[in-house]
Each structure stands twice: as structure tokens, then as C-alpha cells.
Design an enzyme around this catalytic site. Sequence first.
Site, PDB file in Angstrom:
ATOM      1  N   HIS A 192       0.855  -1.194   0.000  1.00  0.00           N
ATOM      2  CA  HIS A 192       0.000   0.000   0.000  1.00  0.00           C
ATOM      3  C   HIS A 192       0.890   1.242   0.000  1.00  0.00           C
ATOM      4  O   HIS A 192       1.721   1.423   0.891  1.00  0.00           O
ATOM      5  CB  HIS A 192      -0.930  -0.001   1.217  1.00  0.00           C
ATOM      6  CG  HIS A 192      -1.979  -1.065   1.131  1.00  0.00           C
ATOM      7  ND1 HIS A 192      -2.366  -1.830   2.198  1.00  0.00           N
ATOM      8  CD2 HIS A 192      -2.720  -1.485   0.061  1.00  0.00           C
ATOM      9  CE1 HIS A 192      -3.306  -2.689   1.802  1.00  0.00           C
ATOM     10  NE2 HIS A 192      -3.538  -2.497   0.510  1.00  0.00           N
ATOM     11  N   GLU A 195       1.719   3.846   3.015  1.00  0.00           N
ATOM     12  CA  GLU A 195       2.242   3.326   4.286  1.00  0.00           C
ATOM     13  C   GLU A 195       3.772   3.375   4.245  1.00  0.00           C
ATOM     14  O   GLU A 195       4.450   2.360   4.146  1.00  0.00           O
ATOM     15  CB  GLU A 195       1.695   1.903   4.496  1.00  0.00           C
ATOM     16  CG  GLU A 195       0.167   1.891   4.549  1.00  0.00           C
ATOM     17  CD  GLU A 195      -0.479   0.514   4.402  1.00  0.00           C
ATOM     18  OE1 GLU A 195       0.238  -0.507   4.364  1.00  0.00           O
ATOM     19  OE2 GLU A 195      -1.719   0.467   4.308  1.00  0.00           O
ATOM     20  N   ARG A 250      -3.230   4.764  -2.105  1.00  0.00           N
ATOM     21  CA  ARG A 250      -3.089   3.428  -1.517  1.00  0.00           C
ATOM     22  C   ARG A 250      -2.841   2.337  -2.571  1.00  0.00           C
ATOM     23  O   ARG A 250      -2.067   1.414  -2.375  1.00  0.00           O
ATOM     24  CB  ARG A 250      -4.392   3.118  -0.754  1.00  0.00           C
ATOM     25  CG  ARG A 250      -4.589   1.683  -0.301  1.00  0.00           C
ATOM     26  CD  ARG A 250      -5.963   1.555   0.365  1.00  0.00           C
ATOM     27  NE  ARG A 250      -6.354   0.177   0.584  1.00  0.00           N
ATOM     28  CZ  ARG A 250      -6.085  -0.511   1.697  1.00  0.00           C
ATOM     29  NH1 ARG A 250      -5.400   0.039   2.664  1.00  0.00           N
ATOM     30  NH2 ARG A 250      -6.487  -1.755   1.832  1.00  0.00           N
ATOM     31  N   HIS A 319       2.798  -3.633   6.654  1.00  0.00           N
ATOM     32  CA  HIS A 319       1.804  -2.573   6.452  1.00  0.00           C
ATOM     33  C   HIS A 319       1.842  -1.601   7.627  1.00  0.00           C
ATOM     34  O   HIS A 319       2.547  -1.802   8.601  1.00  0.00           O
ATOM     35  CB  HIS A 319       0.392  -3.180   6.417  1.00  0.00           C
ATOM     36  CG  HIS A 319       0.116  -4.042   5.229  1.00  0.00           C
ATOM     37  ND1 HIS A 319      -0.660  -3.625   4.180  1.00  0.00           N
ATOM     38  CD2 HIS A 319       0.510  -5.304   4.930  1.00  0.00           C
ATOM     39  CE1 HIS A 319      -0.740  -4.585   3.284  1.00  0.00           C
ATOM     40  NE2 HIS A 319      -0.042  -5.616   3.711  1.00  0.00           N
ATOM     41  N   GLU A 393       1.124  -4.810  10.979  1.00  0.00           N
ATOM     42  CA  GLU A 393       0.613  -3.438  10.887  1.00  0.00           C
ATOM     43  C   GLU A 393       1.456  -2.648  11.873  1.00  0.00           C
ATOM     44  O   GLU A 393       1.291  -2.772  13.085  1.00  0.00           O
ATOM     45  CB  GLU A 393      -0.866  -3.365  11.291  1.00  0.00           C
ATOM     46  CG  GLU A 393      -1.816  -4.072  10.336  1.00  0.00           C
ATOM     47  CD  GLU A 393      -2.145  -3.240   9.095  1.00  0.00           C
ATOM     48  OE1 GLU A 393      -1.709  -2.067   9.014  1.00  0.00           O
ATOM     49  OE2 GLU A 393      -2.830  -3.765   8.200  1.00  0.00           O
TER      50      GLU A 393
HETATM   51 ZN   LIG Z   1      -1.680  -1.756   4.167  1.00  0.00          ZN
END
Ligand SMILES: [Zn+2]
Length: 432
Positions: A192, A195, A250, A319, A393
Site C-alpha cells: 500500500h 504506508e 493506496r 503494512h 501493521e
Molecule cells: Zn496496508
Amino acid sequence: MDYTWTAARLAFLYLHFHTWLSGHCHLYNNRYAGDKVFRIVPKNDIEAKELKNIYHNLQVDLWQPSSHSYIGKDTVTDVHTSNKTSQALLTYLRQSNIQYKILVNDLQKILEKQNVSRTQRNRRSLSKYNYEEYHSLGEIENWMHHLNKTQSHLVYMFSVGKSYEGRPLYVLKLGANNIVKKKAIWIDCGIHAREWIGPVFCQWFVREALNTYNRDSSMRKILNLLNIYVMPVLNVDGYHFSWTTDRFWRKTRSKNRFNCYGVDANRNWKVKWGEEGASSHPCDSTYCGPYAESEPEVQAVSRFIYKQRKHIKAYLSIHSYAQMLLYPYSYQYDTIPNYHCVASAASNAVHAMRSAYGVRYQHGPASSTLYLSSGSSIDWAYNTGIPYSFAFELRDTGYYGFLLPESLIKPTCTETTIAVKNIAMHILKKCR
Ligand SMILES: [Zn+2]
Ligand SMILES: *[C@@H]1O[C@H](CO)[C@@H](O)[C@H](O)[C@H]1NC(C)=O
Ligand SMILES: *[C@@H]1O[C@H](CO)[C@@H](O)[C@H](O)[C@H]1NC(C)=O
Ligand SMILES: *[C@@H]1O[C@H](CO)[C@@H](O)[C@H](O)[C@H]1NC(C)=O
């Protein structure tokens, strides 16, 4: 690995000259002037339903969660709106008596402030490669080429294909060339585009691996017994676009129907493709694409991993933001067959991670810990036979969101490196 960063210096001078010439000194053409970020947590199902509608109608940029379809009672929603849209949203929130907090009052100001402090730091440390700042795609590619030349005993750089816009999809293979049939780990960053902590983590990890190979026994063991494939930027076109045009982009940059661009590269994999938790609308930020693996980036990476599936024992995808360590399934609530091994690896990794700065990460299956999503890379990797498949994340939980300041790169990457090493050591033990 200290060397004169002549290219960066030239680019730096050029940019300043260019800015001076063209007379505009705002980043991204000042497009975020007055933009706001709200945090709204619906108290009940009715509020959740109303919020979903209003977000959809106002076409806001959702930071968290990534689609309005994931919103339910108590879901923390971080929404980015233009200055104009923020007025409509505020009017609505006041009328409906829904509570909100404004996290950011003027996004442009934050972007500019972060860029100024970066420029100042750059002046001080231009002669050394700076791992505590975000790098553009060109800078990352130069860095990879440099390592391929100077660290060839541990690094090999290759490309797995080309992006939609024709950019090479580079990967670094780390590891000592001591044994032929080595197990391997795959790490990708930057699926993405916005990020940014992802790519900088990949760079950080590579540096740690190379710098500590001689003095840290566990890193030496890891690189002697394993190959680690590191792909710093998977979604190269999107990442580049997030530097030049839209900081909060994104998706990929393929052109689709309705004059919208891009596919969510984490909904495009050939696993329950196009089912729950993915959008079939080309303008949505979780658009799954016209068909599975429609994106050349996803296709190239999945082909490579598929070919190497006998060797690759862990797939890691980086991410942000949420502070979570997630594993399959994403597409259903069932537990995976080797749940016991995977869950204990995750719990150990998160525990080790906390020892660095006390930062807590949640861990669990992606479906129940975050939300249901289909066509995700971790589910695909797992179904391909890779026993350990994780999505990180990274920081934070929304205070800065995608605009994590460069001063937090070091702690974030330090703790994440600990987690990744922990997982690597885990797969060298017997637990399947
Ligand atoms: Zn992501
Ligand atoms: C945002 O909108 C308000 C109200 O329309 C206006 O007064 C203000 O100047 C705008 N801010 C920016 C930075 O454009
Ligand atoms: C910020 O400033 C630097 C110069 O220090 C420049 O190289 C960079 O492209 C700018 N933009 C962004 C989005 O960081
Ligand atoms: C990396 O270096 C090797 C030689 O050591 C070379 O064959 C290879 O083409 C280089 N990779 C890239 C992407 O330039």
C-alpha cells in the site's frame, strides 16, 4: 556502508533550484490546505450505519479502516476530508449528535512541517546514507544497486518483473552462499503506497542484517541457514505517485473503468478473490481488480513465490498502521490447521518486540483481529503451502497515522527487527 551520497546531493540542489525557479514552494501543489482528519467511533449500530452512508456519499479518504464496509459499532474510524467536505461532515455530525475528535486540523501544515525538519536534518547528514528518513523510489533503487555492488558476499539484487507503468520490481536476496538448498523467508514492504514506514523498515532490516552478521550470533545463524528475500517496494508505481502527486494514495496505478485508477494490491491475490471484504467498484480504495492477479506487481511476486514455495517457510508483509501482527485466515473465521505453531510464533514475536520500547502489538487471525478480507497476500501465501504467513501493521494507532514522523523510524524499525528475527529463529525450530 558509509559513502558519499552524491546523487542525493545533486537531486537536493536541483530540487531547490527548481522550486526557486517555478516559484511555488508548497508540497503536492498545496492540495491538502485545510484538509482535516477526524476520529469518530460510532456508539451503536444506527450510528455505524449512518456513518457508512455519509462517508460513502462524501467520498472521504478513509485512513482506518480501509473501507466503509468494515464499519460497525465501536469501530475506530479515522477519516481524511478536504477542507470543503469537512464542513459538510461537521454539520452532519452536529445534527446527528455524533461525537468526534479532530486529529488533524490542517494536513498541509503537517506535511510542510515534516518536510522542513527533514530538509534541516538532511543538511547535517548528507554524506551518510540516512536510514532514519523516508526515501523516494529512485533513492531506494540506487541504494539497492549500491548494496548489490559492495556487499555481494551477502546480497544479490534481481527483478521479478515489471510494474504496470514499466518499472522493475526489485528484490534483494540476503544470505551467505554456504549451502545450496536453503530455507527462505520472504518479506515485502509497500504493498500500500501511503504506508511509508514499510519501505523504510525493509531498508532498516537489510542494514541490520548486514551490519550485525559478524557480531550477532543469531543474525549470523539466520543468514547462514536461510535466504531472506526482501522487496522494499512492491507497489512501485503507487509509491512513486505518493511522493509526486498524492501522499495518501493506496492502490496500484493501473487504469480502469469509470476513469478511476488503481487496484488494492492486497485484495488482488488468487484466494477467495472478489468475495467478502473487497470492493468490486473500481473507484473504491479496496477495489479487488477486474480479475485475480490482474496487477502485474501481484502476478510477478506470486509467480516468484510459487516457484520457490518448497523453500519459503515464512511470508511476511509489512503494512501500517494499527500495531498488530496478523496471520491467516483473512477471508474466514476458521482457524488454520497449524494454528498452534503460528499463534505461538506470533505471541513470542510480539512479546520480544515489547522488550525494546514497551510498545504493545495485538496479535491474532486477521479476520477476527482486524476485519474479513478476501484476496489478501497472507492467505494466498498460506494456501500455497507456506506454513508461516504474517502481516505486520506497524506503528502507530492513529495519532500520526500514515504521517509517522521520521523521529519514530528508529524505534519502530528496531522493535520490528526484533520481531522478524524472532520469527526467523522460530522457523528454524521444529514446529509445523
Ligand atoms: Zn496496508
Ligand atoms: C477552510 O475553509 C474555511 C471555511 O470555508 C476557510 O475559512 C479557510 O480559509 C479554509 N482553510 C484553508 C487553509 O484553505
Ligand atoms: C521534501 O523535501 C526534500 C528535500 O529535503 C525533497 O527531496 C522531498 O522530495 C520533499 N518532498 C517530500 C514529499 O518529502
Ligand atoms: C547484481 O550484481 C550481479 C553481479 O554480482 C549482477 O549479475 C546483477 O545483474 C546485479 N543485479 C542488478 C539488478 O543489477
